[in-house]
Design an enzyme around this catalytic site. Structure first.
Site, mmCIF file in Angstrom:
data_model
loop_
_atom_site.group_PDB
_atom_site.id
_atom_site.type_symbol
_atom_site.label_atom_id
_atom_site.label_comp_id
_atom_site.label_asym_id
_atom_site.label_seq_id
_atom_site.Cartn_x
_atom_site.Cartn_y
_atom_site.Cartn_z
ATOM 1 N N LYS A 14 0.817 -1.214 0.000
ATOM 2 C CA LYS A 14 0.000 0.000 0.000
ATOM 3 C C LYS A 14 0.856 1.271 0.000
ATOM 4 O O LYS A 14 0.582 2.214 -0.737
ATOM 5 C CB LYS A 14 -0.906 -0.034 1.244
ATOM 6 C CG LYS A 14 -2.013 0.969 1.243
ATOM 7 C CD LYS A 14 -3.050 0.620 2.293
ATOM 8 C CE LYS A 14 -2.459 0.309 3.640
ATOM 9 N NZ LYS A 14 -2.633 1.291 4.657
ATOM 10 N N ARG A 89 -11.860 2.913 9.152
ATOM 11 C CA ARG A 89 -11.737 1.505 9.561
ATOM 12 C C ARG A 89 -13.065 0.939 10.065
ATOM 13 O O ARG A 89 -13.163 -0.248 10.314
ATOM 14 C CB ARG A 89 -10.704 1.363 10.688
ATOM 15 C CG ARG A 89 -9.308 1.729 10.302
ATOM 16 C CD ARG A 89 -8.641 0.609 9.566
ATOM 17 N NE ARG A 89 -7.237 0.908 9.383
ATOM 18 C CZ ARG A 89 -6.404 0.183 8.693
ATOM 19 N NH1 ARG A 89 -6.821 -0.904 8.122
ATOM 20 N NH2 ARG A 89 -5.155 0.532 8.559
ATOM 21 N N ARG A 135 11.731 -3.228 12.482
ATOM 22 C CA ARG A 135 10.408 -3.183 13.121
ATOM 23 C C ARG A 135 10.137 -4.516 13.799
ATOM 24 O O ARG A 135 10.113 -5.556 13.142
ATOM 25 C CB ARG A 135 9.314 -2.897 12.084
ATOM 26 C CG ARG A 135 9.289 -1.466 11.614
ATOM 27 C CD ARG A 135 8.197 -1.216 10.617
ATOM 28 N NE ARG A 135 6.878 -1.633 11.089
ATOM 29 C CZ ARG A 135 5.751 -1.321 10.479
ATOM 30 N NH1 ARG A 135 5.765 -0.607 9.376
ATOM 31 N NH2 ARG A 135 4.588 -1.744 10.959
#
Length: 193
Positions: A14, A89, A135
């Site tokens: 994305k 969302r 991460r």
């Protein structure tokens, strides 16, 4: 204007595709994650309010996020529209976004583009990204699978709302980056005014 809601689970590409859409159509990306970081870093009133919830380990109420989004959309821009990333969302957030776009921009959401990628490929991509990104949420397969499951659970009702409006388009997010971009561009070209 072109107003795109960009969907895609973690690892769907994305972020990469948003950049291609921005460059091709002169759009401004509004990411809720970026909004939070900006408002908290700059200690805006909304940032302080959001941080007060986060510091207690609580979810930031929808209205705070909606207020941040409203302020961002009100800022002058030379772009030809927006990409909304990470919002909406929920059905409530979808209605709020449609109200913001109508009242501030005198426009509507043009399309909801959803990058579709099989779960196993998402897991593989995220684990690979975790090797280089540092991460921690991309390094643990169980956490990755939970993130993907949570993404689908949260966004299902939003996808359904856009399907009912005839504005929901799924794009296969597997393949060459440029090939996926071309598919996205074709969908945006269909709705350009």
């Amino acid at each position: 204007m072109i107003n795109i809601v960009l969907f895609g689970p973690p690892g769907s590409g994305k972020g990469t595709q948003a950049q291609h859409l921005i460059e091709r159509f002169n759009l401004k990306q509004i990411s809720t994650g970026d909004l939070f970081r900006y408002n908290i870093k700059n200690e805006t009133e909304l940032g302080k309010l959001a941080k007060s919830y986060m510091d207690k380990g609580e979810l930031v109420p929808d209205q705070v996020t909606i207020d941040m989004l409203t302020e961002e959309v009100k800022k002058p821009t030379e772009t030809k529209g927006f990409i909304f990333d990470g919002f909406p969302r929920t059905a409530f957030q979808t209605q709020a976004l449609e109200t913001i776009v109508k009242e501030i921009l005198d426009d509507e959401i043009s399309v909801c583009l959803s990058l579709v990628v099989e779960d196993e490929i998402l897991v593989e991509r995220l684990l690979k990204r975790g090797e280089t990104s540092g991460r921690t949420d991309d390094s643990n397969e169980e956490i990755i699978r939970n993130r993907i499951t949570e993404y689908y659970a949260k966004t299902a009702e939003v996808a359904e709302l856009y399907k009912q409006q005839g504005k929901y388009v799924e794009i296969n997010g597997v393949g060459e980056i440029d090939e996926i971009s071309r598919k996205l561009f074709q969908e945006v070209e269909k709705i350009k005014k």
